[in-house]
Design a protein around this motif. Structure first.
Motif, PDB file in Angstrom:
ATOM      1  N   VAL A  72      -5.169   6.045  -1.518  1.00  0.00           N
ATOM      2  CA  VAL A  72      -4.003   5.239  -1.148  1.00  0.00           C
ATOM      3  C   VAL A  72      -4.210   3.937  -2.221  1.00  0.00           C
ATOM      4  O   VAL A  72      -5.273   3.460  -2.449  1.00  0.00           O
ATOM      5  N   ARG A  73      -3.071   3.628  -2.864  1.00  0.00           N
ATOM      6  CA  ARG A  73      -2.979   2.553  -3.932  1.00  0.00           C
ATOM      7  C   ARG A  73      -2.583   1.385  -3.349  1.00  0.00           C
ATOM      8  O   ARG A  73      -1.526   1.189  -2.612  1.00  0.00           O
ATOM      9  N   ILE A  74      -3.379   0.469  -3.483  1.00  0.00           N
ATOM     10  CA  ILE A  74      -2.910  -1.275  -3.119  1.00  0.00           C
ATOM     11  C   ILE A  74      -2.781  -1.923  -4.091  1.00  0.00           C
ATOM     12  O   ILE A  74      -3.555  -2.115  -5.063  1.00  0.00           O
ATOM     13  N   VAL A  75      -1.524  -2.849  -4.354  1.00  0.00           N
ATOM     14  CA  VAL A  75      -1.350  -3.549  -5.287  1.00  0.00           C
ATOM     15  C   VAL A  75      -0.969  -5.135  -4.731  1.00  0.00           C
ATOM     16  O   VAL A  75      -0.500  -5.086  -3.405  1.00  0.00           O
ATOM     17  N   ALA A  79       0.943  -1.127  -0.118  1.00  0.00           N
ATOM     18  CA  ALA A  79       0.123  -0.119  -0.117  1.00  0.00           C
ATOM     19  C   ALA A  79       0.655   0.978  -0.040  1.00  0.00           C
ATOM     20  O   ALA A  79       2.002   1.186   0.650  1.00  0.00           O
ATOM     21  N   SER A  80       0.537   2.304  -0.693  1.00  0.00           N
ATOM     22  CA  SER A  80       1.417   3.402  -0.659  1.00  0.00           C
ATOM     23  C   SER A  80       1.277   4.249   0.739  1.00  0.00           C
ATOM     24  O   SER A  80       0.237   4.266   1.178  1.00  0.00           O
ATOM     25  N   GLN A  81       2.681   4.817   0.675  1.00  0.00           N
ATOM     26  CA  GLN A  81       3.175   5.461   1.990  1.00  0.00           C
ATOM     27  C   GLN A  81       3.305   6.980   1.636  1.00  0.00           C
ATOM     28  O   GLN A  81       4.149   7.510   1.377  1.00  0.00           O
ATOM     29  N   SER A 124      -0.086  -1.404   5.651  1.00  0.00           N
ATOM     30  CA  SER A 124      -0.710  -0.199   6.057  1.00  0.00           C
ATOM     31  C   SER A 124      -0.388   0.787   4.974  1.00  0.00           C
ATOM     32  O   SER A 124       0.643   0.786   4.099  1.00  0.00           O
ATOM     33  N   GLY A 125      -1.237   1.786   4.883  1.00  0.00           N
ATOM     34  CA  GLY A 125      -0.961   2.962   3.739  1.00  0.00           C
ATOM     35  C   GLY A 125      -1.799   4.334   3.997  1.00  0.00           C
ATOM     36  O   GLY A 125      -2.509   4.382   5.128  1.00  0.00           O
ATOM     37  N   TYR A 126      -1.248   5.172   3.531  1.00  0.00           N
ATOM     38  CA  TYR A 126      -2.037   6.626   3.848  1.00  0.00           C
ATOM     39  C   TYR A 126      -1.813   7.587   2.522  1.00  0.00           C
ATOM     40  O   TYR A 126      -0.716   7.416   1.838  1.00  0.00           O
ATOM     41  N   ALA A 127      -2.694   8.461   2.576  1.00  0.00           N
ATOM     42  CA  ALA A 127      -2.424   9.638   1.421  1.00  0.00           C
ATOM     43  C   ALA A 127      -1.995  10.715   2.091  1.00  0.00           C
ATOM     44  O   ALA A 127      -2.205  11.162   3.131  1.00  0.00           O
TER      45      ALA A 127
END
Length: 422
Positions: free
Chosen positions: A55-58, A46-48, A122-125
């Motif tokens: 948030v981009r999840i791949v 997930a993009s940090q 985890s990720g956040y914009a």
């Protein structure tokens, strides 16, 4: 001669073709094995703060997958809930608050059959300015709150945020909120003090979140932390043997634990972070479904923890580890059965037992002896708690019992009641 050979060759080719076609048909008719679920997706990331508004999840593509389920939570330990579906190994989560951290896990599905979940990420914009730099300071991190260290206050601390001039401290009764801003400070700590104007219950858990602010505005909120005031209960460990019932009761979750020497009462908490739901002097507590004040759901897990407390001035003990509990979706046992008799009938009545899920119908069972063999003699719809038995013999004593049924389970039988036909 040559024509005969040609016919022989053509006939052999035809025979082989027919045999091959028959084999294909037979193979196609063989029963297939049990379908297997897809494997857990690998390579989940997930993009940090890479993107400003999402948030981009791949993840890696899973063989046999027709779709992917994305589950999200505000906490690493959950609870997680279904959030979105994706037909490809990637998803943009645009329903985010910038600076707030979210947690994700993914599983692959082939039709209705889904495989195991992936690891959690985890990720956040984080919005960017025209130079590609963060447009806001970002939410404070490493937020912590004291838990029982001070008798008259709760101390909240956090790491400094580059570019932030002030911080807002928000407090809620539960992790889900609502939150109110209780202070604005330029320091990286704040003491929430108990006094006449700011009454903080002793040994009661409060939820805290932080935002970092600049002249341009404030960030999203930080993760939730729990804190409480009250000096530790000396010489005791947190309650052990904490247990919560799982689908054992249709209208409640029962929590039990081992008695703590020196404790005069116990406080029970529910949720992440926990909010106080009751106190008791016994090492057990029932979290009862009682809408609208305390509605429970059968499709959710609830998290419980317990703290032991002593006499006034002795403080509160350390909170126990959390355990999971869940009420049963089965119907409650019918209550207060009774009978009325006529010349050629027996009327059986009862009341609905306490439960969260409605019954689909009631079953009425009858025997000619109290401990005899009971047989099903009739059913009623879920709104009808009365049954008329007209298949009776004058002078005979009959025994009746009732149970509720829905798609998930059958309740226990009610108490038995008797009637003698005149």
């Amino acid at each position: 001669m040559r024509a005969r050979q040609e016919r022989t060759r053509v006939g052999g080719l035809l025979a082989r073709a027919l045999a091959l076609g028959l084999a294909v048909v037979l193979v196609g008719c063989l029963p297939a094995g049990e379908p297997q679920p897809p494997a857990a997706p690998g390579g989940v990331n997930a993009s940090q703060g890479t993107h400003a508004t999402y948030v981009r999840i791949v993840w890696d593509e899973v063989p046999g997958a027709r779709r992917y389920e994305i589950h999200r939570s505000d906490y690493e330990e959950g609870p997680y809930a279904w959030y979105a579906d994706s037909m490809t190994p990637g998803y943009n989560d645009e329903r985010v608050v910038f600076g707030q951290v979210y947690w994700y896990r993914v599983r692959a599905c082939s039709g209705e059959l889904c495989g195991p979940f992936s690891t959690v990420v985890s990720g956040y914009a984080e919005p960017k300015d025209e130079n590609g730099d963060p447009a806001d300071p970002g939410a404070p991190r490493n937020v912590a709150a004291t838990q029982g260290i001070y008798n008259d206050r709760i101390r909240i601390t956090w790491d400094p945020v580059d570019g932030a001039s002030t911080y807002q401290v928000l407090r809620g009764e539960t992790g889900a909120g609502p939150y109110e801003t209780i202070a604005t400070t330029s320091d990286t700590s704040y003491e929430d003090v108990h006094d006449e104007r700011n009454e903080l219950l002793s040994c009661h858990g409060y939820a805290y979140r932080l935002t970092a602010c600049t002249a341009a505005g404030c960030s999203g909120m930080s993760v939730v932390v729990e804190g409480w005031r009250g000096t530790p209960l000396e010489g005791t460990d947190p309650p052990g043997g904490v247990w919560a019932s799982v689908r054992a009761f249709p209208d409640r979750v029962r929590i039990t634990w081992d008695p703590v020497p020196g404790a005069t009462s116990y406080t029970v908490y529910r949720g992440r972070p926990g909010v106080e739901i009751g106190t008791t002097t016994e090492p057990s507590y029932d979290d009862v479904h009682a809408p609208p004040d305390n509605p429970l759901r059968t499709d959710l897990w609830y998290y419980y923890s317990v703290r032991a407390c002593g006499d006034e001035g002795c403080g509160c003990g350390e909170i126990s580890p959390r355990v999971e509990g869940r009420p049963s979706p089965g119907p409650g046992t019918p209550l207060s059965p009774s009978t009325g008799v006529g010349a050629d009938r027996v009327t059986v009545t009862w009341t609905r037992g306490p439960s969260i899920e409605d019954p689909d119908f009631y079953e009425v069972h009858r025997a000619t002896e109290r401990d005899g063999e009971y047989e099903l003699i009739g059913e009623t719809d879920p709104l009808t708690t009365r049954y008329v038995d007209e298949d009776v013999v004058s002078g005979q004593i009959y025994w009746y019992r009732i149970r509720a049924v829905n798609d998930w389970a059958e309740s226990y039988f009610s108490e038995t009641v008797a009637a003698q036909v005149p």
